[in-house]
Write an enzyme that holds these catalytic residues in place. Structure first.
Site, PDB file in Angstrom:
ATOM      1  CG  ASP A  73      -2.183   0.883   0.908  1.00 49.11           C
ATOM      2  OD1 ASP A  73      -2.075   1.825   0.097  1.00 49.11           O
ATOM      3  OD2 ASP A  73      -3.250   0.654   1.504  1.00 49.11           O
TER       4      ASP A  73
HETATM    5  C1  NOJ Z   1      -4.032   3.929   0.029  1.00 49.34           C
HETATM    6  C2  NOJ Z   1      -5.197   2.999   0.101  1.00 49.34           C
HETATM    7  O1  NOJ Z   1      -5.202   2.295   1.316  1.00 49.34           O
HETATM    8  C3  NOJ Z   1      -5.252   2.007  -1.043  1.00 49.34           C
HETATM    9  O2  NOJ Z   1      -6.466   1.322  -0.998  1.00 49.34           O
HETATM   10  C4  NOJ Z   1      -5.055   2.708  -2.343  1.00 49.34           C
HETATM   11  O3  NOJ Z   1      -5.145   1.782  -3.405  1.00 49.34           O
HETATM   12  C5  NOJ Z   1      -3.708   3.401  -2.349  1.00 49.34           C
HETATM   13  N1  NOJ Z   1      -3.695   4.391  -1.289  1.00 49.34           N
HETATM   14  C6  NOJ Z   1      -3.399   4.042  -3.682  1.00 49.34           C
HETATM   15  O4  NOJ Z   1      -4.270   5.065  -3.944  1.00 49.34           O
END
Ligand code: NOJ
Length: 763
Positions: A290
């Site tokens: 993430d």
């Molecule tokens: C953080 C989020 O938790 C995740 O779901 C997302 O895909 C990423 N950022 C990228 O935007």
């Protein structure tokens, strides 16, 4: 044009050596798989250390590199495998040209973005899509989103989110399929197939990323990013199966979660990402962290510093570092110092390159700019968002046939701070590319062109807190209106209601009140919405409450005092029209709740598939309940009304007993006993009465959404076999179908009463 496709001719001796090195696993490959492997190995053989680490790096677009390099410079130097958060097609095309034409090896980039529920044409939020209970529709919707993304140059979506969410306080409940594992499996599979097609490389589709591995939705207190403590039995029975379904459907990537799972950060957890995900669950793609999660290994108090974070991320099984440049900065030094074997790096590079080759990215690195306009403006896509929105709507209450509203109405009051919002109706994770949406007010006006439609905002609500990027983007953070103005608005709303024949109130949440970093300690209607509702209902006029929200809210008062309640979630581009279709009866609602509905904030988490623990629930005192509140939800999982009624009968089991591992058929007849056609989601629940461990009171094990004309009946058949009857036992520590007696129920929600039973016998 892209470069000549790889493989570049490998010297034969090298090929032989490579094949020998790869060992027996590769020996079992099909010719097509062997060709991919060969191509990847040929490329890997030519790569420098920096280029290898580049493939493990997802750059934040526009974020300067470790030595202040521009994104283009880094791409040119082969120091990027992917770029994050760019949807500007011209920028994407430029960066891809730099990668393909100007970098030494010409390896194309992946452009990753959160295309969650539509690109330009916005479908309902995922929780709403789950409320359709229609996986085929969900698959078609994600295929359209994929096509719109692909032509625009975005070839990788960070979706689906398959986190089971039992706690309405958790803001990200809106992004998943709700609380149930079986429904979650169906939605996970449908979305991966929609995004990627039957296999990677299907034209005009994108790479999927199932997330957040694993159990991210079980955050302590429902607070986003907070620690998760989930025992293995729950991990395996509840949280992992939707991931397994996504992997089996071919998801090319998995995103590791932010939080600590049982004290070990998920993004540096070798047991989770290597042993479980790759070895046991058979995942063959690559793992993306993430955003900034590798860097956060230090923040967690797990890694000692950034260098350690890089090593732990890679050893822990994260193939690609999203955004933090931790790999880019520190992996080269670790390898050169002999602290990290190059094999660990090479294996991860293989994973990334394999996915790129399988996707056909070398042959089709660019979107299709010439067709972009036509695809994004395809009327079929927009029409599909309306159908999806109609099917996602759940009718929660309809006393005395308050709905549908009459066609001949002369004066309608549309009230509420969300009623004219064409922004909020799209929900969270909506891209800048998203087109204009239809508000509820516009939908009502279009559906009742002859009527006078009075609109009053009636008041306001404030989201949990202002976000810094609102200011950065020049957008003012939406704030509560001053108290005096709010009181005046409320008075105007009451007046408008008094003059109207019918009142449509649109209440709930702003789009950004659920989603990431939007957990709440209060499920009540925000701002003056509750007071507004009570004041308008007090006029005695027939009121319909339309909810726009990404999570169940505390509507206990409304559930007793408002004759009609329509749960519309955030229905997307055509939301206002779809809602008006349902209010007018042009469409008969048939969506069902993918979550149990709590009665108050303190009632969460509440979910239907709990264990029976002490006395049974009829005991007035000694049972698992609060002293002041029943354990029963306000509305049960699977619930939803219709403008018609359905009767269930004739449950038949084709055998009374099966051996462990055997199958039986359950059939049930459902009849439309009302005056209009309607959709019903026929649901099958199962309970095992005894075993090596206690089993939930009931679990969903089958469902089918059917359309029945007035008076029509249909007999539906469900199979119960190992997939439906097995569970992971914490005692035997394996999956199995255990002998015992089982109950089975069929009906229109999780309170289904039509009952049968059967036995599973030891083999
Ligand atoms: C953080 C989020 O938790 C995740 O779901 C997302 O895909 C990423 N950022 C990228 O935007």
């Amino acid at each position: 044009m892209s470069r000549a496709p790889l493989p570049l001719s490998l010297p034969r001796a090298l090929l032989v050596a490579v094949t020998a090195l790869l060992g027996s696993a590769q020996a079992a490959q099909t010719p097509a798989e062997a060709a991919v492997t060969q191509r990847v190995e040929a490329l890997l053989h030519r790569m420098t250390l920096d280029e290898k680490i580049g493939q493990l790096t997802q750059l934040g677009a526009g974020t300067p590199g470790p030595n202040k390099e521009t994104t283009d410079d880094l791409i040119r130097a082969g120091k990027a495998g992917s770029v994050l958060w760019t949807i500007n097609s011209a920028d994407i095309e430029r960066m891809q040209r730099v990668a393909v034409k100007e970098s030494r090896l010409g390896i194309p980039l992946l452009f990753g973005f959160d295309v969650i529920h539509g690109y330009k044409n916005v479908f309902p939020v995922p929780l709403g899509m789950a409320a359709t209970w229609d996986p085929a529709l969900v698959e078609r919707a994600q295929a359209m989103a994929a096509k719109e993304s692909w032509v625009s140059g975005v070839n990788w979506t960070f979706s689906p989110m398959v986190d089971i969410a039992r706690d309405a306080r958790w803001g990200r409940i809106v992004e998943g399929a709700g609380e149930d594992t079986f429904l979650g499996i169906a939605m996970a599979r449908a979305q991966v197939l929609g995004f990627q097609g039957p296999k990677l490389g299907t034209p005009e589709r994108v790479l999927a990323s199932v997330k957040h591995f694993a159990a991210y939705g079980a955050a302590d207190g429902g607070r986003d990013y907070d620690s998760v403590y989930v025992p293995e039995v729950q991990l395996r029975n509840v949280y992992l199966p939707p991931f397994q379904a996504a992997i089996d459907a071919g998801s090319g990537t998995v995103m590791s979660a932010y939080m600590t799972l049982n004290d070990v950060p998920a993004s540096g957890n070798a047991w989770l990402l290597r042993d479980l995900l790759r070895q046991e669950m058979g995942f063959k793609g690559f793992v993306i962290s993430d955003a900034w999660a590798v860097h956060s290994l230090r923040v967690h108090g797990y890694a000692s510093d950034e260098v350690d974070a890089a090593a732990r991320g890679l050893r822990g099984g994260v193939s690609m570092d999203m955004g933090s440049n931790t790999y880019l900065k520190h992996l080269p030094g670790l390898v050169k110092a002999g602290k990290l074997p190059i094999k660990v790096v090479d294996d991860m590079v293989r994973e990334v390159l394999t996915v790129k080759v399988q996707m056909g990215l070398f042959e089709r690195p660019y979107g299709d700019p010439a067709r972009k306009d036509a695809v994004l403006n395809d009327p079929a896509h927009r029409a599909a968002t309306r159908v999806a929105a109609q099917k996602s709507i759940v009718l929660l209450r309809n006393e005395g046939g308050a709905l549908p509203l009459k066609a001949g109405l002369k004066r309608i009051a549309v009230i509420g701070p969300l009623a004219d919002s064409a922004e909020d109706i799209k929900g969270s994770w909506t891209l800048e590319a998203a087109g204009a949406a239809v508000s509820v007010l516009e939908g009502v006006r279009a559906r009742w062109p002859q009527a006078t439609v009075d609109f009053v905002r009636g008041g306001d609500m404030q989201r949990a807190y202002p976000l810094p990027w609102d200011a950065e983007q020049g957008k003012p953070a939406p704030s509560l209106m001053p108290a005096a103005e709010m009181a005046a608005e409320q008075a105007r709303a009451v007046q408008a209601a008094q003059q109207a024949e019918a009142v449509v109130m649109v209440l709930g949440e702003r789009a950004n009140m659920s989603g990431e970093a939007a957990s709440t300690s209060d499920l009540r209607l925000g701002g003056n919405q509750q007071a507004l509702l009570e004041a308008v209902v007090a006029t005695g006029k027939p009121v319909v409450l339309v909810l726009l929200n990404g999570r169940p809210l505390d509507i206990s008062w409304a559930a007793e005092h408002v004759p009609a309640i329509v749960e519309a979630w955030f229905p997307g581009t055509e939301g206002g029209n779809a809602i008006a279709d349902v209010l007018s009866g042009a469409v008969n609602p048939g969506g069902k709740l993918p979550v149990s509905w709590p009665r108050s904030t303190g009632h969460a988490p509440v979910y239907y598939n709990h264990n029976r623990t002490h006395a049974d629930e009829t005991d007035p005192k000694f049972t698992s309940r609060y002293a002041n509140l029943t354990s029963k939800p306000l509305y049960p999982f699977g619930f939803g009304l219709s403008y018609t009624s359905f009767r269930y009968s004739d449950m038949k089991l084709d055998r009374a007993a099966i051996p462990s591992g055997g199958r039986l058929q359950v059939s049930v007849t459902v009849e439309n006993t009302g005056a209009v056609a309607g959709d019903e989601v026929v649901q099958l629940y199962v309970h095992q009465r005894s075993g090596s461990a206690a089993r939930p009171v009931r679990e969903l094990k089958g469902f089918q959404r059917v359309t029945l004309a007035a008076g029509a009946k249909q007999t539906l058949s469900f199979t119960l076999g190992p997939d439906e009857l097995k569970f992971w036992s914490p005692v035997t520590r394996r999956w199995g179908v255990e002998p015992g007696r089982f109950d089975v129920w069929a009906g229109g929600d999780s309170g289904a009463t039509l009952h049968g039973e059967f036995a599973v016998q030891a083999k």
